[in-house]
Design a protein around this motif. Sequence first.
Motif, PDB file in Angstrom:
ATOM      1  N   GLN A  19      49.321  44.892  43.046  1.00 11.26           N
ATOM      2  CA  GLN A  19      50.327  45.466  42.147  1.00 11.26           C
ATOM      3  C   GLN A  19      51.269  44.389  41.642  1.00 11.26           C
ATOM      4  N   GLU A  20      51.593  43.412  42.525  1.00 12.45           N
ATOM      5  CA  GLU A  20      52.558  42.389  42.136  1.00 12.45           C
ATOM      6  C   GLU A  20      51.881  41.149  41.585  1.00 12.45           C
ATOM      7  N   ASP A  21      50.573  41.216  41.320  1.00 11.26           N
ATOM      8  CA  ASP A  21      49.819  40.115  40.736  1.00 11.26           C
ATOM      9  C   ASP A  21      49.788  38.889  41.647  1.00 11.26           C
ATOM     10  N   LEU A  22      49.885  39.106  42.966  1.00 16.13           N
ATOM     11  CA  LEU A  22      49.739  37.975  43.888  1.00 16.13           C
ATOM     12  C   LEU A  22      48.751  38.399  44.962  1.00 16.13           C
ATOM     13  N   ARG A  23      47.495  37.924  44.819  1.00 17.12           N
ATOM     14  CA  ARG A  23      46.500  38.317  45.793  1.00 17.12           C
ATOM     15  C   ARG A  23      46.615  37.475  47.053  1.00 17.12           C
ATOM     16  N   VAL A  24      45.818  37.837  48.063  1.00 17.41           N
ATOM     17  CA  VAL A  24      45.935  37.216  49.383  1.00 17.41           C
ATOM     18  C   VAL A  24      45.796  35.695  49.323  1.00 17.41           C
ATOM     19  N   ASP A  25      44.914  35.200  48.431  1.00 18.18           N
ATOM     20  CA  ASP A  25      44.754  33.750  48.361  1.00 18.18           C
ATOM     21  C   ASP A  25      45.583  33.145  47.236  1.00 18.18           C
ATOM     22  N   GLY A  26      46.605  33.845  46.774  1.00 20.41           N
ATOM     23  CA  GLY A  26      47.510  33.271  45.785  1.00 20.41           C
ATOM     24  C   GLY A  26      47.045  33.413  44.350  1.00 20.41           C
ATOM     25  N   ARG A  27      45.855  33.985  44.117  1.00 17.03           N
ATOM     26  CA  ARG A  27      45.386  34.097  42.730  1.00 17.03           C
ATOM     27  C   ARG A  27      46.071  35.258  42.030  1.00 17.03           C
ATOM     28  N   GLY A  28      46.048  35.196  40.690  1.00 17.18           N
ATOM     29  CA  GLY A  28      46.491  36.339  39.910  1.00 17.18           C
ATOM     30  C   GLY A  28      45.316  37.289  39.746  1.00 17.18           C
ATOM     31  N   CYS A  29      45.551  38.420  39.079  1.00 19.70           N
ATOM     32  CA  CYS A  29      44.487  39.412  38.967  1.00 19.70           C
ATOM     33  C   CYS A  29      43.317  38.930  38.124  1.00 19.70           C
TER      34      CYS A  29
END
Lengths: 290, 227
Positions: A19-29
């Motif tokens: 939702q916040e555009d910060l995935r587990v490995d730091g990538r964006g969506c």
Amino acid sequence: MASVVLSEAEKLYIVHGVQEDLRVDGRGCEDYRCAEVETDVVSNTSGSARVKLGETDILVGIKAEMGTPKLEKPDEGYLEFFVDCSSNSPELEGRGGEELGTDIANTLYRVFSCENTVDLKSLCINPKEHCWVLYVDVLLLECGGNIFDAISIAVKAALFNTRIPKVRVLEDEEGTKEIELSDDPYDCIRLNIDEVPCIVTLSKIGYRHVVDATLQEEACSLASLLVSVTSKGAITSMKKVGKGSLDPESIFEMMETGQRVGKLLHIALQKILDEEESLGTSRPKVGFLG
Amino acid sequence: VCDRALRHRYNGEIGDIVVGRITEVQQKRWKVETNSRLDSVLLLSSINLPGGELRRKSAEDELAMRDYLQEGDLISAEVQSIFSDGAVSLHTRSLKYGKLAQGVLVQVSPSLVKRQKTHFHDLPCGASVILGNNGFIWIYPTSEQKEDEAGGYTANLEPVPLSDREVISRLRNCIVALVTHKMMLFDTSILYCYEASLPHQIKDILKPEVTEEIVLEARQRLLDLEG
């Protein structure tokens, strides 16, 4: 498909992150993982490529053989796809991997069924009698999420690498045709891969969708959309997978994202392939030892 | 001549801290996956109940086992004993162990986790980490209030703030970078790697050139520390 088990709290963490555009490995969506592409890794094929996208590892080999054209398309050659998933995990050995394999093969047939993807007329030797058949073998070495994208990139790279020997058809007085293979091993025809599409998988997580999902993210996603996009951004086919449902609004958004991301993917892939090409035969090959 | 494999299954030793995932709920125990040859065992008599109460478990507790720990849940536990076949028996009879809530799990080889006095670290960069001896590393946001109530059973389901997420993602990528270069994992090495990665964007840490650069810097600082 091989999947991981996650606790509810872990899934919640992943969904909130997306939702916040910060995935587990730091990538964006819309970011892909680091990908490694190498062509010409298998020596006894007409063309081959290996793609490593994060944990996912795909090997594609293409063999060009002579065959008879199909009845409804006498002046074209054709492609045959075979997918093998058995080396991935114990659950995919034997019967289990077959279902996944046929699923992937059918998707590839669909993607390549579009008229202009590969110039099939160039694969024709003798209308109605001889043509080139490209047997595309896909080997799933390791599944780390997002196998469709990796497979489509590998197939495109392998097609770029494919060298089909030039043949001449000689006709004698009685009318029997003889096929002569050129003696020079470097005298071959290459395929034009400008129109070959790449598959972009968009997985719906929560209210947003992500590109290039890892195994953990796939476990949190109930529905995904596979779109095949050409380098110009045209969508050639679409497929929805997963148990969940997709809103028509989200489908439009996902298609747009797919087009955007697909175009960038093609540019990056073409750059790598051109770089490899420019190094020529003196390119240091890493293959399976790197 | 001693031979230590680089990548092997976890062999439990009494007193080790492990992070495991529940795979099965059986009659009076849970089966826990800890990257060992056999699934580890968590007996019903070896857990602490919500609220920290200590009592003999009754038949109702046996039926309510799934309410405490389900398949897929992550726990932190200590190795209590080892069965004759090599399977490890765990216990969570302390408030610092128990079910884990929101966070990120990284699976590495057990040989890369350095044996230290404590495996629970609250890193100064803003997140906490549990370095399981079995190679399961758990990164989670540091909770403000101390865990004196539940012993881990009431999971905090509120969204983790973005600043904490960035720290956690950066730590996760740093740990993956250290593992790719086969460096030992302990609080100092992870912290040095984190600090070396600050000039880069979080998603760039996993690019091969950047990984090499920050691991080299961390290694240099560790050598300076020793020498």
